[in-house]
Design a protein around this motif. Sequence first.
Motif, PDB file in Angstrom:
ATOM      1  N   UNK A  40       5.459  -9.964  -4.362  1.00  0.00           N
ATOM      2  CA  UNK A  40       4.619 -11.034  -3.816  1.00  0.00           C
ATOM      3  C   UNK A  40       3.254 -10.531  -3.365  1.00  0.00           C
ATOM      4  N   UNK A  41       3.204  -9.355  -2.741  1.00  0.00           N
ATOM      5  CA  UNK A  41       1.985  -8.897  -2.071  1.00  0.00           C
ATOM      6  C   UNK A  41       1.354  -7.667  -2.692  1.00  0.00           C
ATOM      7  N   UNK A  42       2.029  -7.061  -3.658  1.00  0.00           N
ATOM      8  CA  UNK A  42       1.550  -5.802  -4.199  1.00  0.00           C
ATOM      9  C   UNK A  42       1.962  -4.642  -3.314  1.00  0.00           C
ATOM     10  N   UNK A  43       1.792  -3.441  -3.836  1.00  0.00           N
ATOM     11  CA  UNK A  43       2.208  -2.265  -3.071  1.00  0.00           C
ATOM     12  C   UNK A  43       1.439  -2.144  -1.765  1.00  0.00           C
ATOM     13  N   UNK A  44       0.132  -2.297  -1.820  1.00  0.00           N
ATOM     14  CA  UNK A  44      -0.691  -2.101  -0.625  1.00  0.00           C
ATOM     15  C   UNK A  44      -0.527  -3.228   0.386  1.00  0.00           C
ATOM     16  N   UNK A  45      -0.183  -4.424  -0.077  1.00  0.00           N
ATOM     17  CA  UNK A  45      -0.080  -5.563   0.833  1.00  0.00           C
ATOM     18  C   UNK A  45       1.249  -5.694   1.535  1.00  0.00           C
ATOM     19  N   UNK A  46       2.254  -4.974   1.085  1.00  0.00           N
ATOM     20  CA  UNK A  46       3.587  -5.049   1.698  1.00  0.00           C
ATOM     21  C   UNK A  46       3.766  -3.876   2.653  1.00  0.00           C
ATOM     22  N   UNK A  47       3.899  -4.171   3.925  1.00  0.00           N
ATOM     23  CA  UNK A  47       4.057  -3.105   4.914  1.00  0.00           C
ATOM     24  C   UNK A  47       5.524  -2.742   5.095  1.00  0.00           C
ATOM     25  N   UNK A  48       5.760  -1.520   5.541  1.00  0.00           N
ATOM     26  CA  UNK A  48       7.119  -1.074   5.823  1.00  0.00           C
ATOM     27  C   UNK A  48       7.746  -1.945   6.903  1.00  0.00           C
ATOM     28  N   UNK A  49       6.960  -2.322   7.889  1.00  0.00           N
ATOM     29  CA  UNK A  49       7.478  -3.167   8.967  1.00  0.00           C
ATOM     30  C   UNK A  49       7.935  -4.523   8.427  1.00  0.00           C
ATOM     31  N   UNK A  50       7.145  -5.124   7.558  1.00  0.00           N
ATOM     32  CA  UNK A  50       7.517  -6.422   6.984  1.00  0.00           C
ATOM     33  C   UNK A  50       8.765  -6.313   6.109  1.00  0.00           C
ATOM     34  N   UNK A  51       8.872  -5.207   5.380  1.00  0.00           N
ATOM     35  CA  UNK A  51      10.046  -5.001   4.540  1.00  0.00           C
ATOM     36  C   UNK A  51      11.305  -4.883   5.399  1.00  0.00           C
ATOM     37  N   UNK A  52      11.210  -4.103   6.455  1.00  0.00           N
ATOM     38  CA  UNK A  52      12.364  -3.952   7.353  1.00  0.00           C
ATOM     39  C   UNK A  52      12.736  -5.289   7.978  1.00  0.00           C
ATOM     40  N   UNK A  53      11.741  -6.059   8.401  1.00  0.00           N
ATOM     41  CA  UNK A  53      12.001  -7.366   9.011  1.00  0.00           C
ATOM     42  C   UNK A  53      12.672  -8.303   8.015  1.00  0.00           C
ATOM     43  N   UNK A  54      12.196  -8.318   6.782  1.00  0.00           N
ATOM     44  CA  UNK A  54      12.784  -9.189   5.764  1.00  0.00           C
ATOM     45  C   UNK A  54      14.223  -8.801   5.449  1.00  0.00           C
TER      46      UNK A  54
END
Length: 227
Positions: A40-54
């Motif tokens: 959805x956001x590309x490599x640079x747009x997806x943060x580790x924090x957002x990934x963990x939250x999801x």
Amino acid sequence: MTATKPPPAASERTRRRAASKRALATAANLLDAAERLFAERGYDGASVRDIASAAGAQVASVSFHHGGKETLFERVVERRASELGELRIAALEKARANGEQLSLEAVLSAFVRPYLEKAANDAQWLAYARLVAMVSADRRWRHISQRLFDPTAGIFIDEIAALFPEAKRSAIAVTFVFSVSAMLSVSTSRWRIEELAEDAPGEFLEIDALADPLIRYCASGIRAAVA
């Protein structure tokens, strides 16, 4: 004389198994969440924090299970690449079973259909198409393409080259990349086809309905380009 340590109690073994299952589930959930967010956001747009939250996990669990962000991205791409490569080679071997030389359409079918069949039944595989397109378009991921995709691609390019012995391999490689791009576009842009196909609303809502026209289109393009 050293005393023998008694085996863990049954309740302790049960707790360890439960913890192991939770750890495996967390690792898999992180891969799924990373796949969606990277797509959805590309490599640079997806943060580790957002990934963990999801994934419903702690931020620290990302590094614990998958290392840094770049390693996580590579693992996400690798997870499906191995399975897809095996399915494509199996489809190619099945097509060869009658002992006759394969047609161009048969070679392309063995490459295209395994992915479309997966994508038709699992939204995560649709997200994966975006990741493959991303890896193919960005030279910083060249090492991922070389390791995960090039061996299988080389086998299919060899099959096509055998059908056009007078053609340069470079010309075949160009048309193969075009064909892969068309497959990825079909996977992610069905909504555009539906909007433009005013005479057949709903005809292409199922992704596998596009397999035959995609294969015909790619085969025609290859023949025209290498002639």
